[in-house]
Motif scaffolding. Structure first.
Motif, PDB file in Angstrom:
ATOM      1  N   ASN A 140     -25.403   6.897  -0.568  1.00  0.00           N
ATOM      2  CA  ASN A 140     -25.127   5.535  -0.088  1.00  0.00           C
ATOM      3  C   ASN A 140     -23.652   5.164  -0.125  1.00  0.00           C
ATOM      4  OD1 ASN A 140     -27.815   4.898   0.574  1.00  0.00           O
ATOM      5  ND2 ASN A 140     -28.245   4.413  -1.567  1.00  0.00           N
ATOM      6  N   THR A 141     -22.808   6.124   0.224  1.00  0.00           N
ATOM      7  CA  THR A 141     -21.381   5.845   0.374  1.00  0.00           C
ATOM      8  C   THR A 141     -20.972   6.158   1.804  1.00  0.00           C
ATOM      9  OG1 THR A 141     -20.774   8.042  -0.418  1.00  0.00           O
ATOM     10  CG2 THR A 141     -20.795   6.281  -2.054  1.00  0.00           C
ATOM     11  N   GLY A 198     -16.047   7.426   1.040  1.00  0.00           N
ATOM     12  CA  GLY A 198     -16.412   7.364  -0.371  1.00  0.00           C
ATOM     13  C   GLY A 198     -16.620   5.950  -0.878  1.00  0.00           C
ATOM     14  N   ALA A 199     -16.301   4.958  -0.057  1.00  0.00           N
ATOM     15  CA  ALA A 199     -16.524   3.569  -0.463  1.00  0.00           C
ATOM     16  C   ALA A 199     -18.023   3.278  -0.464  1.00  0.00           C
ATOM     17  CB  ALA A 199     -15.810   2.614   0.489  1.00  0.00           C
ATOM     18  N   LYS A 200     -18.456   2.416  -1.356  1.00  0.00           N
ATOM     19  CA  LYS A 200     -19.867   2.056  -1.461  1.00  0.00           C
ATOM     20  C   LYS A 200     -20.303   1.342  -0.181  1.00  0.00           C
ATOM     21  CE  LYS A 200     -23.451   1.060  -4.364  1.00  0.00           C
ATOM     22  NZ  LYS A 200     -24.470   2.023  -4.130  1.00  0.00           N
ATOM     23  N   GLU A 233     -21.231  10.783  -3.189  1.00  0.00           N
ATOM     24  CA  GLU A 233     -22.352  10.113  -3.844  1.00  0.00           C
ATOM     25  C   GLU A 233     -23.247   9.475  -2.786  1.00  0.00           C
ATOM     26  OE1 GLU A 233     -22.857   6.294  -6.806  1.00  0.00           O
ATOM     27  OE2 GLU A 233     -21.054   7.509  -7.001  1.00  0.00           O
TER      28      GLU A 233
END
Length: 189
Positions: A161-162, A140-142, A159
Motif C-alpha cells: 500500500n505504498t 514509497g510514500a504511503k 512496503e
C-alpha cells in the motif's frame, strides 16, 4: 330607649344599612373605581408605548438583518467574481509566452524546449499564487485514498500500500482535492 335630644340612627328593623350609608358606600366605591380606572388607563398607555417601541425595534432589527444579508450576498458575489478575475489575470503571462513561442517561425527544437520549460514555470507559479498545489507523491510514500487514486496494484519490493509510480499528478485547491494523483500501488507480499 333613645333620648329625645339625640338623633336617631336610621336603621331598619332588619339590621340593613340606611340609605345614607348606602349612598356613602356607593360614592366610595365609585371613587375607588375611578382611581382603578385611571391606574388601568395609565398602565394601558405605558404598555401601548412599550409595545410601539418594541415593534419599532423589531422592524429596525429586521431591516438591519435583511441589509446585512444582502451586503453579505453582494460581498460573496464580488469575491467570486474577483477571485476568478485574479486567477485569469495570473494566467495571462502564460498565454502571452505561448503565443510568443508560436510566433517564432524559425525556432530550433532547443529554443522551443527552453520556451516550453519557461512557460511551464510561469504556469506553476500562477497556480501556486492561486493556492493550486500539486499532489506528486514520491515512490514509497504511503497511499492516501483522499489524495491518490490507485490505477493498479503491482508487485514491488516496497512496503504494501505504498506509491510505486505516479502516472498523473493531482492538484489541491485550498486544501481541497481538485484532482487526485493517479498512481500505481505496491501489492501485499
Amino acid at each position: 330607649m333613645s333620648e329625645p335630644n339625640q338623633p336617631q340612627q336610621h336603621q331598619s328593623l332588619t339590621g340593613a344599612p340606611s340609605l345614607e350609608e348606602l349612598e356613602a358606600a356607593a360614592a366610595a366605591n365609585e371613587f375607588e373605581a375611578v382611581n382603578e380606572l385611571a391606574v388601568a388607563q395609565a398602565e394601558v398607555a405605558t404598555l401601548t408605548a412599550k409595545n410601539t417601541e418594541l415593534a419599532d425595534n423589531y422592524l429596525r432589527a429586521k431591516a438591519e438583518s435583511e441589509n446585512s444579508r444582502r451586503r453579505a450576498d453582494e460581498e460573496v458575489s464580488k469575491a467570486r467574481k474577483f477571485a476568478l478575475e485574479s486567477f485569469a489575470e495570473s494566467l495571462l503571462p502564460v498565454a502571452d509566452s505561448l503565443e510568443a513561442g508560436l510566433n517564432l517561425p524559425s525556432a530550433t527544437p532547443e529554443q522551443i524546449k527552453e520556451g516550453a520549460a519557461a512557460t511551464l514555470k510561469q504556469l506553476k507559479a500562477a497556480l501556486e499564487r492561486n493556492r493550486v498545489m500539486q499532489i506528486d507523491p514520491a515512490a514509497g510514500a504511503k497511499f492516501d485514498p483522499h489524495q491518490h487514486q490507485a490505477i493498479s496494484v503491482v508487485p514491488s519490493e516496497l512496503e504494501a500500500n505504498t506509491v510505486v509510480t505516479v502516472l498523473q499528478k493531482g492538484y489541491l485547491i485550498a486544501d481541497r482535492v481538485l484532482r487526485p494523483a493517479l498512481v500505481t500501488v505496491s501489492a501485499p507480499k
